[in-house]
Design an enzyme around this catalytic site. Structure first.
Site, mmCIF file in Angstrom:
data_model
loop_
_atom_site.group_PDB
_atom_site.id
_atom_site.type_symbol
_atom_site.label_atom_id
_atom_site.label_comp_id
_atom_site.label_asym_id
_atom_site.label_seq_id
_atom_site.Cartn_x
_atom_site.Cartn_y
_atom_site.Cartn_z
ATOM 1 N N HIS A 72 0.836 -1.193 0.000
ATOM 2 C CA HIS A 72 0.000 0.000 0.000
ATOM 3 C C HIS A 72 0.872 1.244 0.000
ATOM 4 C CE1 HIS A 72 -3.997 -1.869 1.660
ATOM 5 N NE2 HIS A 72 -3.534 -2.474 0.584
ATOM 6 N N TYR A 200 -9.694 5.219 7.284
ATOM 7 C CA TYR A 200 -9.979 5.576 8.672
ATOM 8 C C TYR A 200 -11.038 6.675 8.660
ATOM 9 C CZ TYR A 200 -5.601 3.244 10.097
ATOM 10 O OH TYR A 200 -4.609 2.331 10.325
ATOM 11 N N PRO A 292 -4.649 -0.069 18.447
ATOM 12 C CA PRO A 292 -4.371 -0.531 17.084
ATOM 13 C C PRO A 292 -4.469 0.552 16.021
ATOM 14 C CG PRO A 292 -6.558 -1.224 17.790
ATOM 15 C CD PRO A 292 -5.897 -0.624 18.992
ATOM 16 N N LYS A 296 0.840 -0.361 15.053
ATOM 17 C CA LYS A 296 2.205 -0.444 15.582
ATOM 18 C C LYS A 296 2.502 -1.688 16.412
ATOM 19 C CE LYS A 296 3.986 3.053 13.762
ATOM 20 N NZ LYS A 296 3.500 2.476 12.512
ATOM 21 N N TYR A 384 3.615 6.408 10.340
ATOM 22 C CA TYR A 384 2.792 5.243 9.978
ATOM 23 C C TYR A 384 3.648 4.159 9.323
ATOM 24 C CZ TYR A 384 -1.503 2.783 8.724
ATOM 25 O OH TYR A 384 -2.512 1.856 8.643
#
Length: 389
Positions: A72, A200, A292, A296, A384
């Site tokens: 991704h 998200y 979550p 990580k 991220y």
């Protein structure tokens, strides 16, 4: 039985540590309370940082990851009808790979078995002894027989509820914790994902996440009160609530189907300091838990065992206390940075029960800044995909 390192726990942290130590010529035995099938039945996260992928590549256990994993280039955020794609590749030149933790565990299990390395499953009544002495050892029972493993080092990779951290005197450890008033209700289903990348969503009804395990298996989440009962959520109710939170455009692309697994995961931030107690070293969830939201958890476990391998490799070449002390210092620096990022993502994307009007406006202001600032987007992308090891 004698070995150099006794590893407690055969989850991804323990298995990866075993492979890394073997790669460095260090003998290790893994002791696991559960059966192999039980370990593989755990449904966990599946976003791998680029550094995690590179470590697996270096061990020769990434063939299936590259064949089946999904690379991704970014993630998408949505808030009050506005959407933003964080393009990792354009912003910082890195990517993440979606590949389930269960699959990572399976690959490491098979790699360990192919080399004939010792893993003891279904070990009961595991006890750690003399961790502050010169001759630490582990006792356990299996099939009614008592066993002892003598070693130089014990690595506690047995998770938040495991025996390793519980073996430390309370006076010797400091813990930091924040327990959130909500959890994630997650559904796993054999349906194609609604998007090519994770989405998200911060909606008026609460947080939602659209993710996937493969091109044919999806994982979706909605924020719920921490005391929510899974039994109160039919599949139909879940799909309806998810669609209401992600916006009409995304909702129209969601394919529904029967759930393969459904559970509520509470959210918490937790750190134990230090991560070394004599000859006992904690790694992964035994030492820290992250919400979550920032993807990580598994990646922190990987960085822990990476640092621990470097520490032990140097220690077995030239034993010294200063070498052993270095592990906790290095690992905790990265742990706290990941804790900060996971807390920040959680605080920006969820509704907090009892929050006042000022807090809600601050959250909105923070998201508006993120949506307009490329520099802020770079900070999110850098964290991220994973800070450098």
């Amino acid at each position: 039985m004698k070995t150099q390192v006794a590893i407690i726990g055969a989850g991804p942290a323990g298995l990866l540590l075993g492979q890394l130590l073997h790669h460095h010529g260090i003998d290790a035995v893994i002791i696991e309370q559960r059966s192999p099938d039980y370990v593989l039945s755990r449904i966990r996260a599946g976003v791998l940082e680029q550094g995690t992928v590179e470590i697996l590549e270096g061990l020769g256990v990434a063939d299936r990851l590259h064949a089946e994993g999904l690379v991704h280039d970014g993630v998408e955020l949505s808030c009050e009808g506005e959407r933003l794609r964080i393009n990792f590749r354009e912003l910082i030149g890195k990517t993440v790979t979606v590949y389930g933790q269960t699959e990572v565990t399976r690959d490491l299990m098979e790699a360990r078995a192919s080399k004939g390395l010792t893993t003891i499953y279904e070990a009961e009544s595991v006890e750690l002894h003399d961790v502050h002495g010169d001759s630490p050892f582990v006792r356990y029972t299996k099939n009614g027989q008592a066993h002892k493993v003598s070693c130089s080092i014990i690595a506690g990779c047995d998770g938040y509820h495991g025996v390793s951290r519980k073996s430390v005197l309370p006076s010797a450890i400091t813990t930091y914790e924040r327990v959130y008033d909500f959890g994630w209700l997650g559904v796993l289903a054999d349906v194609p994902p609604c998007a090519e990348e994770l989405i998200y969503a911060n909606s008026e009804r609460g947080f939602a996440l659209c993710s996937m395990r493969s091109l044919t298996r999806s994982r979706y989440y909605v924020q719920v009160p921490v005391a929510e009962r899974v039994e109160d959520w039919s599949d139909d109710r879940f799909w309806e609530e998810l669609r209401r939170r992600v916006g009409e455009d995304v909702a129209s692309r969601i394919t529904t189907g029967p759930s393969l697994e459904k559970s509520v995961a509470p959210l918490r931030s937790f750190v134990a300091e230090p991560m070394r107690f004599g000859k006992l070293f904690l790694a992964g969830d035994a030492a820290h838990i992250v919400p979550p939201t920032g993807a990580k958890g598994l990646n922190l476990a990987v960085s822990d065992v990476y640092y621990l391998t470097q520490t032990l490799s140097e220690y077995f070449r030239s034993p010294s206390e200063s070498v052993l002390d270095s592990y906790s210092v290095r690992a905790l620096k990265r742990v706290w940075k990941a804790e900060r990022f996971s807390w920040w993502m959680t605080s920006q994307l969820h509704h907090f029960p009892g929050s006042d009007a000022f807090s809600r406006r601050m959250q909105r202001s923070e998201l508006e800044y993120l949506f307009r600032s490329e520099n802020a987007q770079k900070v999110l992308a850098e964290n991220y995909v994973g800070l450098p090891l």
